[in-house]
Design a protein around this motif. Structure first.
Motif, short mmCIF file in Angstrom:
data_model
loop_
_atom_site.label_atom_id
_atom_site.label_comp_id
_atom_site.label_asym_id
_atom_site.label_seq_id
_atom_site.Cartn_x
_atom_site.Cartn_y
_atom_site.Cartn_z
N VAL A 186 0.84 -1.19 0.00
CA VAL A 186 0.00 0.00 0.00
C VAL A 186 0.88 1.24 0.00
O VAL A 186 1.91 1.27 0.67
N ILE A 187 0.46 2.24 -0.77
CA ILE A 187 1.14 3.53 -0.71
C ILE A 187 0.13 4.62 -0.41
O ILE A 187 -1.06 4.47 -0.70
N ALA A 188 0.61 5.69 0.18
CA ALA A 188 -0.27 6.82 0.49
C ALA A 188 0.47 8.12 0.20
O ALA A 188 1.66 8.25 0.48
N VAL A 189 -0.28 9.05 -0.39
CA VAL A 189 0.22 10.41 -0.55
C VAL A 189 -0.90 11.32 -0.08
O VAL A 189 -2.05 11.18 -0.51
N GLY A 190 -0.58 12.24 0.80
CA GLY A 190 -1.60 13.15 1.31
C GLY A 190 -0.94 14.32 2.00
O GLY A 190 0.28 14.53 1.90
N THR A 191 -1.76 15.08 2.71
CA THR A 191 -1.21 16.21 3.46
C THR A 191 -1.71 16.15 4.90
O THR A 191 -2.79 15.63 5.18
N VAL A 192 -0.89 16.69 5.78
CA VAL A 192 -1.24 16.71 7.19
C VAL A 192 -0.78 18.05 7.77
O VAL A 192 0.23 18.61 7.33
N LYS A 193 -1.54 18.57 8.69
CA LYS A 193 -1.15 19.82 9.34
C LYS A 193 0.23 19.62 9.96
O LYS A 193 0.51 18.58 10.57
N LYS A 194 1.09 20.60 9.82
CA LYS A 194 2.48 20.47 10.28
C LYS A 194 2.56 20.07 11.74
O LYS A 194 3.38 19.25 12.14
N SER A 195 1.67 20.63 12.53
CA SER A 195 1.70 20.35 13.97
C SER A 195 1.31 18.91 14.28
O SER A 195 1.52 18.43 15.39
N VAL A 196 0.74 18.23 13.31
CA VAL A 196 0.24 16.87 13.52
C VAL A 196 1.15 15.83 12.87
O VAL A 196 0.95 14.63 13.02
N PHE A 197 2.19 16.29 12.17
CA PHE A 197 3.04 15.34 11.45
C PHE A 197 3.67 14.32 12.41
O PHE A 197 3.80 13.14 12.07
N SER A 198 4.04 14.77 13.59
CA SER A 198 4.65 13.83 14.55
C SER A 198 3.65 12.75 14.96
O SER A 198 4.02 11.60 15.20
N ASP A 199 2.36 13.10 15.01
CA ASP A 199 1.34 12.09 15.33
C ASP A 199 1.24 11.09 14.18
O ASP A 199 1.02 9.89 14.41
N LEU A 200 1.40 11.58 12.96
CA LEU A 200 1.40 10.67 11.82
C LEU A 200 2.59 9.72 11.91
O LEU A 200 2.47 8.51 11.69
N GLN A 201 3.74 10.25 12.27
CA GLN A 201 4.93 9.40 12.41
C GLN A 201 4.71 8.34 13.48
O GLN A 201 5.11 7.19 13.31
N SER A 202 4.06 8.73 14.57
CA SER A 202 3.80 7.77 15.66
C SER A 202 2.79 6.71 15.23
O SER A 202 2.84 5.58 15.71
N THR A 203 1.88 7.10 14.36
CA THR A 203 0.82 6.19 13.96
C THR A 203 1.30 5.15 12.95
O THR A 203 0.90 3.99 13.00
N ILE A 204 2.15 5.58 12.02
CA ILE A 204 2.62 4.67 10.97
C ILE A 204 3.66 3.75 11.57
O ILE A 204 4.71 4.19 12.05
N GLY A 205 3.38 2.45 11.54
CA GLY A 205 4.31 1.51 12.17
C GLY A 205 4.49 0.26 11.35
O GLY A 205 4.19 0.22 10.16
N GLY A 206 4.99 -0.75 12.00
CA GLY A 206 5.25 -2.01 11.31
C GLY A 206 6.31 -1.82 10.25
O GLY A 206 7.33 -1.16 10.47
#
Lengths: 280, 268
Positions: free
Chosen positions: A212-232
């Motif tokens: 699976v691939i994903a391309v999208g946008t996230v509020k800058k302040s929330v990017f660290s939450d995205l990093q924490s969420t993406i795992g495995g």
């Protein structure tokens, strides 16, 4: 058979294996020794550049895309002429086309011979919705939106991607290109909150068993939450940081790496971002 | 206090009503074939649609990006009417596709479609069928698709299909079953509207499953032009919707089918 002939056959076989791959798991490639010139000089190594390109048009801020006729015209020119419509692009994300931009979306999609799909990101008021448009090249059998908090949606579809493997000589000249078509599960959305990110990317939508691939946008302040969420086995990479939003890529590290992201100004604060990713 | 609270919400909580139409547009050829050869203009079709006040439209016999269309008609309609669009592919045709379309002034948040069961006597062919294959599967490849739309904060599923025109009841029942399966009409996840050219009467044996699971929108078809009793609207689940202002709009030469319309209101 002479020893020389055996060695030549073995060398040829190893080169074929290095450049091999198949449609489902295209791979291979790498550096090939350049050999020597007739004068005995060592040639620079040839490289293989593998590319799948996905475009995003955005201000990476909280403004609507079609804020002026000039911008609408510039975006149309980019999609229709620069990308050459369906011929030069596979997946193109137009950020913040919103419900108010539907006339422009239809104008652009029709002229570009592409199919538009809406990805809602926020309900502002009755009849006023924020969201993106994803342009694909064929009618989709499934472009599934899942509701997240705050009127945001994450969308998943099956995207046909036209990868290209280019053999490049030591001087940077492209010697040959090989088309590598592939189909991948593609995820996209525009996310403002940690809750949205967590609900958009549960482990179930990023299984190790799928590519699976994903391309999208996230509020800058929330990017660290995205990093924490993406795992495995999956990684997330920030492709471009804008005034308020970050353009990101998600993929499995054993299958993908990011070549880079090039941007060009279309009009005002609107840029086109060309994301180049490489399959392994 | 309740009124003040409601005023803070970002959308209206008035009853969800949708002005809905279904129309087989014959690929904009017109019945005198005047569309063919003049670029398949849609201006008169758009003008007629506007008189219906439609919020949501499903269309059959639609071509997308085919070589004979001088422009992309779905995009043209979407632009003229200010609507979101979804093309439901039945088969490839002349560098483009043939199928159905959903248009909505409300944003589409999810899209899906599938082909109806079909086999051709000549493997790979999608039009024209013969012998046992024609009896079992019908003439051409047909499809069904849905668009989930957001209406005043509530998700509604719009389903569009075009059933086989050969008329075999079993073929149509199988295609209806395909609609039920794709759109979960037996256990609707959202209030749902199904419509299109069913190529049979709205309460015929072929439509049994639609009528068992949902409600049929009755339209007085006296005086209708063209095919009088093939295009229908159903709502799901039973009792979820109230239909009003159900009528047809005569289309003149624009198509061999009239527009079938209704105002559909959710019973909350």
């Amino acid at each position: 058979m002479t020893l020389h002939k055996v060695l030549m056959i073995l060398a040829a076989a190893s080169m074929l294996a290095a450049c091999g791959g198949n449609k489902d798991n295209p791979g291979g490639g790498g550096n090939t020794p350049g050999g020597t010139t007739p004068e005995g000089e060592t040639k620079p190594e040839e490289t293989i550049l593998r590319e799948v390109k996905i475009q995003a048009v955005s201000t990476l801020s909280s403004t609507t895309l079609f804020s002026s006729d000039a911008i609408a015209s510039a975006v149309k020119n980019y999609v229709v002429t620069t990308l050459n419509g369906r011929n030069g692009a596979d997946v193109t994300i137009l950020e913040r086309t919103d419900s108010k931009g539907i006339v422009n979306v239809n104008t652009i999609a029709g002229a570009a011979y592409r199919n538009p799909y809406f990805v809602m990101s926020k309900i502002v008021s009755d009849g006023n919705y924020e969201g993106n448009t994803v342009l694909l090249n064929t009618p989709s059998r499934s472009f599934a939106g899942t509701s997240l908090p705050g009127g945001c949606y994450r969308s998943i579809t099956s995207a046909d991607l036209n990868g290209v493997a280019s053999k490049i000589d030591g001087s940077g000249k492209v010697i040959s290109t090989t088309p590598v078509p592939m189909t991948r599960t593609f995820i996209t959305g525009r996310f403002d909150t940690a809750d949205q990110v967590r609900e958009a990317f549960p482990a179930s939508v990023l299984p190790a068993s799928d590519n699976v691939i994903a391309v999208g946008t996230v509020k800058k302040s929330v990017f660290s939450d995205l990093q924490s969420t993406i795992g495995g086995n999956y990684f997330v990479e920030a492709l471009e940081e804008g005034p308020e939003y970050t353009l990101f890529f998600v993929g499995q590290s054993r299958y993908w790496s990011v070549n880079g992201c090039q941007s060009s100004v279309l009009s005002g604060s609107v840029k086109a971002y060309e994301v180049s990713i490489a399959w392994k | 206090m309740a009124t003040a609270f409601l005023a803070l919400l970002p959308f209206s909580l008035t009853a969800q009503s949708i002005r809905f139409i279904t129309w087989n547009v014959k690929s904009f050829e017109c019945t005198d074939d005047s569309g063919n050869g003049s670029g398949f203009p849609i201006t008169e079709h758009v003008n007629l649609i506007k008189t219906t006040g439609a919020d949501v439209i499903v269309m059959n016999e639609f071509e997308s990006f085919t070589s004979r269309m001088t422009s992309e008609k779905m995009a043209d309609l979407g632009r003229e009417l200010g609507m979101f669009t979804y093309f439901i592919e039945s088969y490839v045709k002349n560098e483009g596709w043939y199928g159905n379309v959903i248009l909505s002034k409300y944003p589409i948040v999810s899209y899906a479609s599938q082909l109806h069961p079909y086999e051709n006597e000549t493997p790979g062919k999608t039009q024209g069928n013969n012998g046992d294959y024609r009896v079992k599967y019908g003439e051409d490849q047909r499809s069904v698709g849905y668009a989930d739309i957001l209406v005043n904060g509530k998700t509604v599923r719009i389903v569009c299909t075009h059933l086989d025109h050969v008329g075999n009841t079993q073929v149509l029942q199988n295609q209806v079953k395909s609609c039920v399966e794709l759109a979960s009409l037996d256990k609707p996840v959202y209030p749902t509207i199904v419509a299109g050219d069913m190529n049979t009467g709205g309460t015929s044996a072929a439509m049994t499953q639609f009528n068992e699971l949902g409600d049929y929108v009755t339209v007085n078809r006296s005086g209708i032009q063209g095919y009088a009793n093939l295009d229908h609207i159903y709502t799901f689940p039973k009792g979820k919707w109230t239909a009003s202002e159900a009528r047809y709009y005569n289309q003149g030469k624009l198509s061999d089918h009239s527009i079938i319309a209704a105002t559909l209101t959710l019973n909350d």
